[in-house]
Design a protein around this motif. Structure first.
Motif, PDB file in Angstrom:
ATOM      1  N   LYS A  39       0.605  -1.437   0.077  1.00  0.00           N
ATOM      2  CA  LYS A  39      -0.138   0.027   0.267  1.00  0.00           C
ATOM      3  C   LYS A  39       0.934   1.379  -0.495  1.00  0.00           C
ATOM      4  O   LYS A  39       1.801   1.243   0.401  1.00  0.00           O
ATOM      5  N   ALA A  40       0.571   2.389  -0.947  1.00  0.00           N
ATOM      6  CA  ALA A  40       1.063   4.076  -0.587  1.00  0.00           C
ATOM      7  C   ALA A  40       0.030   4.709  -0.365  1.00  0.00           C
ATOM      8  O   ALA A  40      -1.637   4.533  -1.063  1.00  0.00           O
ATOM      9  N   ALA A  41       0.152   5.575   0.012  1.00  0.00           N
ATOM     10  CA  ALA A  41      -0.991   7.141   0.252  1.00  0.00           C
ATOM     11  C   ALA A  41      -0.078   8.097  -0.768  1.00  0.00           C
ATOM     12  O   ALA A  41       1.015   8.178  -0.738  1.00  0.00           O
ATOM     13  N   VAL A  42      -1.077   8.861  -1.266  1.00  0.00           N
ATOM     14  CA  VAL A  42      -0.712   9.684  -2.526  1.00  0.00           C
ATOM     15  C   VAL A  42      -1.869  10.655  -2.245  1.00  0.00           C
ATOM     16  O   VAL A  42      -2.502  10.772  -2.071  1.00  0.00           O
ATOM     17  N   THR A  43      -1.604  12.021  -1.707  1.00  0.00           N
ATOM     18  CA  THR A  43      -1.399  13.144  -1.278  1.00  0.00           C
ATOM     19  C   THR A  43      -1.472  13.910  -3.077  1.00  0.00           C
ATOM     20  O   THR A  43      -0.448  14.888  -3.003  1.00  0.00           O
ATOM     21  N   THR A  44      -2.578  14.430  -3.297  1.00  0.00           N
ATOM     22  CA  THR A  44      -2.424  15.716  -4.764  1.00  0.00           C
ATOM     23  C   THR A  44      -3.376  17.182  -3.780  1.00  0.00           C
ATOM     24  O   THR A  44      -4.540  17.098  -2.859  1.00  0.00           O
ATOM     25  N   PRO A  77      -2.354  17.160  13.144  1.00  0.00           N
ATOM     26  CA  PRO A  77      -3.076  16.659  11.986  1.00  0.00           C
ATOM     27  C   PRO A  77      -3.192  17.181  10.936  1.00  0.00           C
ATOM     28  O   PRO A  77      -3.526  18.647  10.381  1.00  0.00           O
ATOM     29  N   GLY A  78      -3.346  16.319   9.602  1.00  0.00           N
ATOM     30  CA  GLY A  78      -3.446  16.910   8.519  1.00  0.00           C
ATOM     31  C   GLY A  78      -1.671  17.512   8.167  1.00  0.00           C
ATOM     32  O   GLY A  78      -2.387  18.067   6.845  1.00  0.00           O
ATOM     33  N   LEU A  79      -0.565  17.435   8.745  1.00  0.00           N
ATOM     34  CA  LEU A  79       0.022  17.794   8.145  1.00  0.00           C
ATOM     35  C   LEU A  79       0.605  17.648   6.684  1.00  0.00           C
ATOM     36  O   LEU A  79       1.163  18.163   6.072  1.00  0.00           O
ATOM     37  N   VAL A  80       0.397  16.144   6.204  1.00  0.00           N
ATOM     38  CA  VAL A  80       0.896  15.998   4.704  1.00  0.00           C
ATOM     39  C   VAL A  80      -0.072  16.665   3.974  1.00  0.00           C
ATOM     40  O   VAL A  80       0.168  17.762   2.579  1.00  0.00           O
ATOM     41  N   ASN A  81      -1.008  16.701   4.407  1.00  0.00           N
ATOM     42  CA  ASN A  81      -2.506  17.624   3.796  1.00  0.00           C
ATOM     43  C   ASN A  81      -1.584  19.456   2.733  1.00  0.00           C
ATOM     44  O   ASN A  81      -1.794  20.124   2.245  1.00  0.00           O
ATOM     45  N   ARG A  82      -1.479  19.205   4.450  1.00  0.00           N
ATOM     46  CA  ARG A  82      -1.084  21.148   4.737  1.00  0.00           C
ATOM     47  C   ARG A  82      -0.452  21.117   3.789  1.00  0.00           C
ATOM     48  O   ARG A  82       0.234  22.479   2.764  1.00  0.00           O
ATOM     49  N   LEU A  83       1.609  20.708   3.035  1.00  0.00           N
ATOM     50  CA  LEU A  83       2.652  20.982   2.850  1.00  0.00           C
ATOM     51  C   LEU A  83       1.993  20.439   1.185  1.00  0.00           C
ATOM     52  O   LEU A  83       2.725  21.501   0.972  1.00  0.00           O
ATOM     53  N   ALA A  84       1.463  19.920   1.228  1.00  0.00           N
ATOM     54  CA  ALA A  84       0.867  18.965  -0.369  1.00  0.00           C
ATOM     55  C   ALA A  84       0.039  20.267  -0.769  1.00  0.00           C
ATOM     56  O   ALA A  84       0.220  21.172  -2.309  1.00  0.00           O
ATOM     57  N   GLU A  85      -0.360  21.527   0.185  1.00  0.00           N
ATOM     58  CA  GLU A  85      -1.219  22.513  -0.698  1.00  0.00           C
ATOM     59  C   GLU A  85      -0.351  24.026  -0.924  1.00  0.00           C
ATOM     60  O   GLU A  85      -0.632  23.535  -1.740  1.00  0.00           O
ATOM     61  N   LEU A  89       2.266  19.970  -4.309  1.00  0.00           N
ATOM     62  CA  LEU A  89       2.881  18.990  -5.247  1.00  0.00           C
ATOM     63  C   LEU A  89       2.962  17.860  -4.804  1.00  0.00           C
ATOM     64  O   LEU A  89       1.722  17.764  -4.207  1.00  0.00           O
ATOM     65  N   ILE A  90       2.708  17.195  -5.490  1.00  0.00           N
ATOM     66  CA  ILE A  90       2.362  15.618  -4.764  1.00  0.00           C
ATOM     67  C   ILE A  90       2.980  14.941  -4.191  1.00  0.00           C
ATOM     68  O   ILE A  90       4.594  15.186  -4.058  1.00  0.00           O
ATOM     69  N   ILE A  91       2.751  13.854  -2.854  1.00  0.00           N
ATOM     70  CA  ILE A  91       3.726  13.369  -1.607  1.00  0.00           C
ATOM     71  C   ILE A  91       2.767  12.137  -2.006  1.00  0.00           C
ATOM     72  O   ILE A  91       1.559  11.869  -1.590  1.00  0.00           O
ATOM     73  N   ILE A 125       3.563   5.450  -9.961  1.00  0.00           N
ATOM     74  CA  ILE A 125       3.049   6.652  -9.929  1.00  0.00           C
ATOM     75  C   ILE A 125       3.204   8.284 -11.089  1.00  0.00           C
ATOM     76  O   ILE A 125       2.400   8.533 -11.287  1.00  0.00           O
ATOM     77  N   ASP A 126       3.806   7.330 -11.795  1.00  0.00           N
ATOM     78  CA  ASP A 126       3.913   8.255 -13.201  1.00  0.00           C
ATOM     79  C   ASP A 126       3.445   8.800 -14.209  1.00  0.00           C
ATOM     80  O   ASP A 126       2.553   8.959 -14.907  1.00  0.00           O
ATOM     81  N   GLN A 127       2.483   6.745 -14.102  1.00  0.00           N
ATOM     82  CA  GLN A 127       1.539   6.195 -15.193  1.00  0.00           C
ATOM     83  C   GLN A 127      -0.098   7.044 -14.785  1.00  0.00           C
ATOM     84  O   GLN A 127      -0.053   6.895 -15.420  1.00  0.00           O
ATOM     85  N   ASN A 128       0.382   6.521 -13.322  1.00  0.00           N
ATOM     86  CA  ASN A 128      -1.070   6.645 -13.027  1.00  0.00           C
ATOM     87  C   ASN A 128      -1.266   8.353 -12.313  1.00  0.00           C
ATOM     88  O   ASN A 128      -3.248   8.706 -11.769  1.00  0.00           O
ATOM     89  N   TYR A 129      -0.429   9.436 -12.506  1.00  0.00           N
ATOM     90  CA  TYR A 129      -0.762  10.711 -11.792  1.00  0.00           C
ATOM     91  C   TYR A 129       0.246  11.786 -12.792  1.00  0.00           C
ATOM     92  O   TYR A 129       0.715  11.094 -13.504  1.00  0.00           O
ATOM     93  N   ALA A 130      -0.079  12.654 -12.563  1.00  0.00           N
ATOM     94  CA  ALA A 130      -0.120  14.033 -13.374  1.00  0.00           C
ATOM     95  C   ALA A 130       1.759  14.423 -13.098  1.00  0.00           C
ATOM     96  O   ALA A 130       1.230  15.630 -12.030  1.00  0.00           O
ATOM     97  N   THR A 131       2.061  13.854 -13.102  1.00  0.00           N
ATOM     98  CA  THR A 131       3.827  13.831 -11.996  1.00  0.00           C
ATOM     99  C   THR A 131       4.395  14.351 -13.365  1.00  0.00           C
ATOM    100  O   THR A 131       4.682  14.506 -14.728  1.00  0.00           O
ATOM    101  N   LEU A 132       5.590  15.121 -12.970  1.00  0.00           N
ATOM    102  CA  LEU A 132       6.496  15.949 -14.128  1.00  0.00           C
ATOM    103  C   LEU A 132       7.480  14.456 -13.660  1.00  0.00           C
ATOM    104  O   LEU A 132       8.763  14.369 -12.800  1.00  0.00           O
TER     105      LEU A 132
END
Length: 285
Positions: A39-44, A77-85, A89-91, A125-132
């Motif tokens: 498993k992995a979590a992907v934050t956009t 709480p929500g630190l990763v979400n806040r930083l992605a915002e 960037l995607i984390i 991740i590169d194939q399934n998300y809009a990454t650079l």
């Protein structure tokens, strides 16, 4: 009632006070190398709408941890979400084995986490998300065992990461340098020998299965590096050793010691510092 309406109207007029939020996906990625699913979590960020591509940060957990640790154990709480915002960037927070150090074991087919991260997870991740999908737009950092993984993987695969970091990292897997009880040291050494063989080279010249064994590659790669550790951390001697070796061979890096121990309070404070550093090197469209 009029006062409440005035406050609500003011919030609507202030663009800086946005209610937009990052989104977290929990995904499963099958590893052909290990014949198992992880498993992995992907934050956009909230701007993720298909109109642009994003830089990516791979954020690694520590020993006996899980892919969800950075979302569930931080003291903010929500630190990763806040930083992605905040950094737009995607984390990605992947999950790996409990004491695997993110390397490929030469003795165990169930421990091929370098191959998983480099050849399976990142392409997924590169194939399934809009990454650079390029080095200039990808960074990696982590805590404890994840700090070891981030420094090791970036040193061995400089074509993939423009910057890397370690928070309270295992910069040397030699438990003789860890300030831990003898029982814990023995347990970790036994696990390492099961994964790497009985003849592990703990003394210099160091094995390339440990971060300090890769300092010459770090000098050649030109990857931006940040390493930080708390002054009361049981791994501080391994971090000081890494710092000294990088100074000796002339590898540019940022090294920080500050109050704190091997705790989630420390890592919660450290992550925004790492994002501030890493973001300086991440290219956007």
């Amino acid at each position: 009632m009029k006062a409440i309406w005035k406050i609500f109207s003011l919030l609507l007029l202030l663009p800086g006070l946005s209610f937009a939020q990052a989104k977290v996906d929990t995904i499963k990625v099958f590893s052909n190398a290990m014949n198992k699913e992880l498993k992995a979590a992907v934050t956009t960020p909230s701007t993720y709408d298909g109109s642009q591509r994003f830089a990516t940060l791979y954020l690694l957990h520590g020993g006996s941890g899980a892919f969800s640790d950075w979302h569930q154990k931080v003291t903010e709480p929500g630190l990763v979400n806040r930083l992605a915002e905040q950094y737009n960037l995607i984390i990605v927070t992947p999950g790996v084995g409990p004491s695997s150090y993110y390397f490929d074991s030469p003795t165990m087919d169930s421990v091929k986490y370098e191959t998983y991260i480099i050849k399976e997870l990142i392409p997924h991740i590169d194939q399934n998300y809009a990454t650079l999908a390029k080095r200039e737009s990808r960074a990696i950092t982590g805590l404890s065992m994840g700090g070891h993984g981030a420094i090791m993987l970036s040193a061995k695969h400089p074509e993939l990461f423009v910057a890397a970091g370690s928070m309270s990292g295992v910069m040397n897997i030699d438990t003789r340098m860890w300030k831990v009880p003898a029982e814990f040291s023995k347990l970790r050494t036994t696990q390492q020998k099961a994964m790497l063989g009985e003849d592990i080279q703990y003394d210099a010249p160091f094995t390339t299965y440990t971060a300090v064994g890769l300092v010459d590659r770090m000098k050649e790669n030109g990857t931006a590096l940040i390493i930080d550790v708390g002054v009361d951390d049981f791994l501080i001697d391994t971090n000081r050793q890494m710092h000294d070796m990088l100074l000796e061979n002339g590898t540019p890096h940022t090294y920080i010691e500050r109050p704190g121990a091997h705790t989630w309070e420390y890592w919660t404070d450290a992550l925004p510092v790492h994002l501030l550093f890493l973001d300086h090197y991440l290219a956007r469209e």
